[in-house]
Design a protein around this motif. Structure first.
Motif, PDB file in Angstrom:
ATOM      1  N   GLY A  75      43.826  52.118  50.163  1.00 21.48           N
ATOM      2  CA  GLY A  75      43.365  52.546  48.783  1.00 21.48           C
ATOM      3  C   GLY A  75      44.483  52.496  47.951  1.00 21.48           C
ATOM      4  N   ARG A  76      45.792  52.506  48.194  1.00 17.64           N
ATOM      5  CA  ARG A  76      46.975  52.249  47.566  1.00 17.64           C
ATOM      6  C   ARG A  76      47.773  51.037  47.540  1.00 17.64           C
ATOM      7  NH1 ARG A  76      47.168  57.076  50.004  1.00 17.64           N
ATOM      8  NH2 ARG A  76      48.686  56.332  51.509  1.00 17.64           N
ATOM      9  N   GLY A  77      47.543  50.327  48.680  1.00 21.39           N
ATOM     10  CA  GLY A  77      47.998  48.914  49.006  1.00 21.39           C
ATOM     11  C   GLY A  77      47.883  48.338  50.182  1.00 21.39           C
ATOM     12  N   VAL A  78      48.598  47.431  50.754  1.00 18.72           N
ATOM     13  CA  VAL A  78      48.318  46.718  51.853  1.00 18.72           C
ATOM     14  C   VAL A  78      49.495  46.587  52.690  1.00 18.72           C
ATOM     15  CG1 VAL A  78      47.475  44.152  52.802  1.00 18.72           C
ATOM     16  CG2 VAL A  78      46.795  45.378  50.657  1.00 18.72           C
ATOM     17  N   HIS A  80      48.078  28.712  51.542  1.00 20.57           N
ATOM     18  CA  HIS A  80      48.276  28.079  50.108  1.00 20.57           C
ATOM     19  C   HIS A  80      49.345  27.021  50.552  1.00 20.57           C
ATOM     20  CE1 HIS A  80      50.143  27.717  46.176  1.00 20.57           C
ATOM     21  NE2 HIS A  80      49.060  27.377  45.724  1.00 20.57           N
ATOM     22  N   ALA A  81      48.624  25.651  50.546  1.00 16.30           N
ATOM     23  CA  ALA A  81      49.480  24.635  50.893  1.00 16.30           C
ATOM     24  C   ALA A  81      50.902  24.455  50.142  1.00 16.30           C
ATOM     25  CB  ALA A  81      48.756  23.327  51.051  1.00 16.30           C
ATOM     26  N   PRO A  82      50.798  24.227  48.789  1.00 18.46           N
ATOM     27  CA  PRO A  82      52.125  24.179  48.044  1.00 18.46           C
ATOM     28  C   PRO A  82      53.248  25.084  48.472  1.00 18.46           C
ATOM     29  CG  PRO A  82      50.174  23.754  46.848  1.00 18.46           C
ATOM     30  CD  PRO A  82      49.783  24.616  47.854  1.00 18.46           C
ATOM     31  N   SER A  83      52.841  26.466  48.535  1.00 15.21           N
ATOM     32  CA  SER A  83      53.906  27.198  48.796  1.00 15.21           C
ATOM     33  C   SER A  83      54.026  27.680  50.409  1.00 15.21           C
ATOM     34  CB  SER A  83      53.822  28.865  47.921  1.00 15.21           C
ATOM     35  OG  SER A  83      52.524  29.385  48.645  1.00 15.21           O
ATOM     36  N   HIS A  84      53.147  27.118  51.219  1.00 14.99           N
ATOM     37  CA  HIS A  84      53.306  27.327  52.654  1.00 14.99           C
ATOM     38  C   HIS A  84      53.243  28.837  52.860  1.00 14.99           C
ATOM     39  CE1 HIS A  84      53.940  26.402  56.715  1.00 14.99           C
ATOM     40  NE2 HIS A  84      55.094  26.650  56.665  1.00 14.99           N
ATOM     41  N   ARG A  85      52.456  29.545  51.968  1.00 13.34           N
ATOM     42  CA  ARG A  85      52.433  30.823  52.336  1.00 13.34           C
ATOM     43  C   ARG A  85      50.621  31.379  52.579  1.00 13.34           C
ATOM     44  NH1 ARG A  85      55.064  34.005  47.385  1.00 13.34           N
ATOM     45  NH2 ARG A  85      54.427  35.788  48.715  1.00 13.34           N
ATOM     46  N   SER A  86      50.612  32.451  53.168  1.00 11.19           N
ATOM     47  CA  SER A  86      49.035  32.944  53.329  1.00 11.19           C
ATOM     48  C   SER A  86      48.978  34.190  52.566  1.00 11.19           C
ATOM     49  CB  SER A  86      48.494  33.139  54.789  1.00 11.19           C
ATOM     50  OG  SER A  86      48.755  31.885  55.537  1.00 11.19           O
ATOM     51  N   ARG A  87      47.677  34.605  52.307  1.00 13.64           N
ATOM     52  CA  ARG A  87      47.372  35.850  51.677  1.00 13.64           C
ATOM     53  C   ARG A  87      45.997  36.132  52.084  1.00 13.64           C
ATOM     54  NH1 ARG A  87      45.661  30.959  49.155  1.00 13.64           N
ATOM     55  NH2 ARG A  87      45.010  31.179  47.046  1.00 13.64           N
ATOM     56  N   ALA A  92      55.066  46.190  54.246  1.00 15.07           N
ATOM     57  CA  ALA A  92      54.031  46.411  53.226  1.00 15.07           C
ATOM     58  C   ALA A  92      54.199  45.323  52.267  1.00 15.07           C
ATOM     59  CB  ALA A  92      54.676  47.870  52.374  1.00 15.07           C
ATOM     60  N   VAL A  93      53.017  45.045  51.978  1.00 12.68           N
ATOM     61  CA  VAL A  93      52.800  43.815  51.075  1.00 12.68           C
ATOM     62  C   VAL A  93      53.088  44.108  49.668  1.00 12.68           C
ATOM     63  CG1 VAL A  93      51.348  41.998  50.298  1.00 12.68           C
ATOM     64  CG2 VAL A  93      50.958  42.790  52.612  1.00 12.68           C
ATOM     65  N   ASP A  94      54.327  43.421  49.123  1.00 11.82           N
ATOM     66  CA  ASP A  94      54.559  44.065  47.706  1.00 11.82           C
ATOM     67  C   ASP A  94      54.175  42.954  46.613  1.00 11.82           C
ATOM     68  OD1 ASP A  94      56.341  41.866  48.260  1.00 11.82           O
ATOM     69  OD2 ASP A  94      58.229  43.020  48.390  1.00 11.82           O
ATOM     70  N   GLU A  95      53.464  41.862  47.010  1.00  6.94           N
ATOM     71  CA  GLU A  95      53.055  40.974  45.712  1.00  6.94           C
ATOM     72  C   GLU A  95      51.590  41.050  46.162  1.00  6.94           C
ATOM     73  OE1 GLU A  95      54.753  37.055  46.318  1.00  6.94           O
ATOM     74  OE2 GLU A  95      53.379  36.182  44.641  1.00  6.94           O
ATOM     75  N   ILE A  96      50.920  41.789  45.088  1.00  9.16           N
ATOM     76  CA  ILE A  96      49.439  41.604  45.149  1.00  9.16           C
ATOM     77  C   ILE A  96      49.051  41.240  43.723  1.00  9.16           C
ATOM     78  CG2 ILE A  96      47.373  43.131  45.040  1.00  9.16           C
ATOM     79  CD1 ILE A  96      48.721  45.221  47.187  1.00  9.16           C
ATOM     80  N   THR A  97      48.256  40.331  43.674  1.00 16.19           N
ATOM     81  CA  THR A  97      47.729  39.658  42.421  1.00 16.19           C
ATOM     82  C   THR A  97      46.343  40.221  42.139  1.00 16.19           C
ATOM     83  OG1 THR A  97      47.190  37.658  43.453  1.00 16.19           O
ATOM     84  CG2 THR A  97      49.263  37.794  42.107  1.00 16.19           C
ATOM     85  N   GLY A 135      36.259  33.238  42.148  1.00 16.85           N
ATOM     86  CA  GLY A 135      37.411  33.398  42.614  1.00 16.85           C
ATOM     87  C   GLY A 135      37.707  34.648  43.270  1.00 16.85           C
ATOM     88  N   PRO A 136      39.039  34.990  43.881  1.00 13.74           N
ATOM     89  CA  PRO A 136      39.382  36.438  44.528  1.00 13.74           C
ATOM     90  C   PRO A 136      39.495  37.387  43.255  1.00 13.74           C
ATOM     91  CG  PRO A 136      41.205  34.705  44.802  1.00 13.74           C
ATOM     92  CD  PRO A 136      40.009  33.814  44.072  1.00 13.74           C
ATOM     93  N   ILE A 137      39.268  38.522  43.638  1.00  9.35           N
ATOM     94  CA  ILE A 137      39.441  39.550  42.530  1.00  9.35           C
ATOM     95  C   ILE A 137      40.819  40.146  43.100  1.00  9.35           C
ATOM     96  CG2 ILE A 137      37.184  40.008  41.822  1.00  9.35           C
ATOM     97  CD1 ILE A 137      36.988  42.516  43.925  1.00  9.35           C
ATOM     98  N   ALA A 138      41.169  40.111  44.259  1.00 11.53           N
ATOM     99  CA  ALA A 138      42.758  40.342  44.651  1.00 11.53           C
ATOM    100  C   ALA A 138      43.189  39.643  45.831  1.00 11.53           C
ATOM    101  CB  ALA A 138      42.490  41.972  45.048  1.00 11.53           C
ATOM    102  N   GLU A 139      44.712  39.409  45.637  1.00 13.27           N
ATOM    103  CA  GLU A 139      45.022  38.560  46.849  1.00 13.27           C
ATOM    104  C   GLU A 139      46.454  39.418  46.986  1.00 13.27           C
ATOM    105  OE1 GLU A 139      44.764  34.132  46.233  1.00 13.27           O
ATOM    106  OE2 GLU A 139      45.049  35.099  44.069  1.00 13.27           O
ATOM    107  N   ALA A 140      46.525  39.643  48.535  1.00 12.88           N
ATOM    108  CA  ALA A 140      47.946  40.168  48.992  1.00 12.88           C
ATOM    109  C   ALA A 140      48.793  39.050  49.854  1.00 12.88           C
ATOM    110  CB  ALA A 140      47.323  41.371  49.783  1.00 12.88           C
TER     111      ALA A 140
END
Ligand SMILES: [Fe+2]
Length: 496
Positions: free
Chosen positions: A62-65, A451-458, A14-19, A470-475
C-alpha cells in the motif's frame, strides 16, 4: 537476446523507481516461477523443463514495493553450484557416462514451472516430481514434500497446473505415474499343452509394457491433501495441465506420444523419445468428481499445453484451451526443445463444447497467437467471460522476444484488447480483483515486463478492462529477470 541471460544474483530490495501510481487497494504479493539461468558452467540448457527454478516475489503493502528472488535449492541446483557443471539427467539432456549413467534415472526436478501459495508457504511445482516447499517470506527452500504422505507413484509427481474450486476452497491436481502392470507368471505356467502356454506367454509379454496413469489429488481448505483415484491413460500421452468443472476433472490426451523404452533404458534423452502421431485422434477424459466411470470423448487431433478454464453448461461441458493445430505440431515440439530459439506464435484460443451425446463442437475465440492463459480465478469451474494471455496480435511470428505483450479476450463477443510494444517482452498476466465483491474484469492485471533497450525488468500494473491504455504503475528493478513461466498472487503481504 539478453533477456535469456542469467539473473544477476539473489537480491532483496525496496523498489525506489516507481512510475505512474500504484492503486491504493492493491496489496499482496505476486510470486513468479521460472528459469533463473539457462547456462550452467559450460552447458547451455535448452529444454525449458530442465532450467533451474527461481522464485521472484513482489510485495505491495500500500506504500511501495519490495522484491526478493531466490533459486529453489533443488538437488540439481545445489550440486551444480558445488561442481560447476551439470551432473543430472534432464528431459532434454543425458548425464555424462552413457547408457549406464542414464538407465532407470528420472529427469531432475528443477521446481521451475509454477507456484501454489498456502499461507506462509510457497510450493514450487514441476511436471514430474514432488513440490519443493519454500518460506513465503524468506524464500528459503525447506525441502521437498509428499503433502503429508498423500503423493503416490514412482515419481510422487504433483503437476504444475492445479485448479481451484472456489465453492469448496479445495485445490484439485494430478500427477503422472508411469508404471508396469503386474504380471501373473503362474497363469503362463498353468495347465495346457506347450502351444497354449506359449500363447499365454505372448499375451502376458504384450501386457507387460510400461504404462501411464494419472494420480488425482484434492487438498481441502484446511490444507489436508487426499488421494482420490488413478486414471489409466490410453497411451503415453504428454499431459501438462488439467481443467475443472463442478462435475469433472478434465484432461485432454493429445497425439503427442513418447516411447518409454529408450527413456527407461537410458538410450536417449526424453525429448528424443517424443513424437506426434498426427493421424490419431485426441480425446477428452472427463473424470467425474463423484467417482463414476471416466468418459472418453474423441475429437480431431490437436495439441495443447494449457487450458484456460472449463465449466458445465447444462448437460454440456465447455472447455477453453490454447490449441495447436496439426500443422503447428512441429513448432510446438521445437518450443519444448528450445524455447529461446523456437517460433513462439502457434497456439490459438479455442472453445470446445462437449455434448452429452459425445459430439464435440469447436470454435476459435481469437486468431491471436497466445500462450499462458489466465482468468479471474473466482470463476474457476464456472462460466467466465474474459481471459487474459501472453499474446502476439500483430500477425508476426518468430521467437519469444520484443513484441510479445498481453491481451484480454471477451469470449462472448470475440473482442480482443492488447498491449504490446516493440521494446518489451511481457509474461503471463495475472488477474487480481479490485475487492472481494468486484465484478469479473473489475480489477488489475499484474505482469513482469522485460525492457530490451535498458536490459531491465519491472512489475507492471494495468487496469484489466483497459489494457491498451498501458500500465498505470511500473516498479522498476535495477536489473533484469529472465523470461518466467507461471505465477500467482495472494492478498498476504510477504515480509520480503
Ligand atoms: Fe504451464
Amino acid at each position: 537476446m539478453r533477456m535469456w541471460e542469467a539473473v544477476p544474483g539473489e537480491r532483496d530490495l525496496a523498489v525506489d523507481e516507481i512510475t505512474g501510481r500504484l492503486p491504493e487497494g492493491l496489496t499482496g504479493t505476486l510470486y513468479r516461477n521460472g528459469s533463473g539461468r539457462w547456462d550452467v558452467g559450460p552447458t547451455a540448457v535448452d529444454c525449458l523443463f530442465d532450467t533451474d527454478g527461481m522464485i521472484g516475489a513482489f510485495a505491495l503493502d500500500g506504500r511501495g514495493v519490495r522484491f526478493r528472488n531466490r533459486f529453489v535449492r533443488t538437488r540439481q541446483y545445489t550440486t551444480s553450484l558445488r561442481k560447476g557443471r551439470l551432473t543430472t539427467r534432464g528431459l532434454g539432456r543425458q548425464r555424462r557416462g552413457g547408457v549406464a549413467a542414464n538407465m532407470l534415472r528420472p529427469p531432475a526436478n528443477t521446481a521451475n514451472t509454477s507456484v501454489l501459495l498456502r499461507d506462509d508457504r510457497v510450493l514450487a511445482l514441476w511436471e514430474a516430481g514432488r513440490p519443493h516447499e519454500l518460506d513465503a517470506d524468506t524464500l528459503e527452500t525447506r525441502g521437498t514434500t509428499d503433502l503429508g504422505g498423500a503423493l503416490k507413484g514412482l515419481l510422487g509427481a504433483y503437476s504444475a497446473h492445479f485448479r481451484h474450486d472456489p465453492e469448496t476452497g479445495a485445490v484439485v491436481n494430478f500427477g503422472f505415474d508411469p508404471y508396469m502392470p503386474r504380471v501373473d507368471a503362474r497363469w503362463v505356467r498353468a495347465g495346457g499343452d506347450a502351444k497354449e502356454r506359449r500363447s499365454r506367454l505372448r499375451e502376458t509379454l504384450a501386457e507387460a509394457r510400461p504404462r501411464m496413469r494419472l494420480r488425482l489429488y484434492e487438498t481441502d481448505r484446511a490444507g489436508a491433501t487426499r488421494y482420490l483415484r488413478a486414471v489409466p491413460l490410453p497411451g503415453f500421452s504428454f499431459m501438462h495441465d488439467m481443467a475443472l468443472t463442478r462435475g469433472y476433472q478434465v484432461f485432454a490426451a493429445t497425439p503427442l506420444r513418447f516411447d518409454p523404452v529408450p527413456i527407461m533404458t537410458g538410450a536417449a534423452p526424453m525429448m528424443d523419445a517424443l513424437h506426434f502421431a498426427p493421424d490419431e485422434a485426441a480425446a477428452f477424459l472427463l473424470v467425474p468428481r463423484d467417482g463414476g466411470p471416466v468418459r472418453v470423448v474423441e475429437t480431431d487431433p490437436f495439441f495443447f499445453f494449457h487450458f484456460v478454464n472449463a465449466y458445465d453448461d447444462g448437460p454440456d461441458v465447455v472447455v477453453d484451451l490454447v490449441r495447436y493445430a496439426p500443422e503447428t505440431f512441429g513448432a510446438a515440439m521445437a518450443f519444448f526443445a528450445d524455447v529461446r530459439r523456437a517460433d513462439a506464435a502457434a497456439g490459438t484460443l479455442t472453445r470446445y463444447r462437449i455434448r452429452a451425446s459425445g459430439a464435440v463442437e469447436t470454435e476459435t475465440v481469437s486468431g491471436a497467437a497466445v500462450e499462458a492463459p489466465q482468468f479471474d480465478l473466482r470463476l474457476s469451474a464456472a462460466e467466465h467471460r474474459y481471459s487474459y494471455a501472453l499474446a502476439r496480435t500483430d500477425g508476426l511470428t518468430g521467437p519469444l522476444g520484443p513484441g510479445f505483450g498481453i491481451a484480454r479476450f471477451d469470449h462472448r463477443t470475440g473482442a480482443t484488447d492488447a498491449y504490446a510494444t516493440p521494446e518489451d517482452v511481457l509474461v503471463e498476466p495475472v488477474f487480481v480483483p479490485r475487492g472481494p465483491g468486484a465484478a469479473e474484469d473489475d480489477g488489475w492485471i499484474l505482469t513482469v515486463g522485460y525492457h530490451a533497450p535498458s536490459h531491465r525488468s519491472r512489475l507492471m500494473v494495468f487496469e484489466a478492462a483497459h489494457l491498451p491504455d498501458g500500465p498505470i504503475a511500473e516498479a522498476w528493478l535495477p536489473f533484469h529477470l529472465p523470461f518466467n513461466f507461471h505465477g500467482a498472487f495472494t492478498p498476504r503481504v510477504a515480509a520480503l
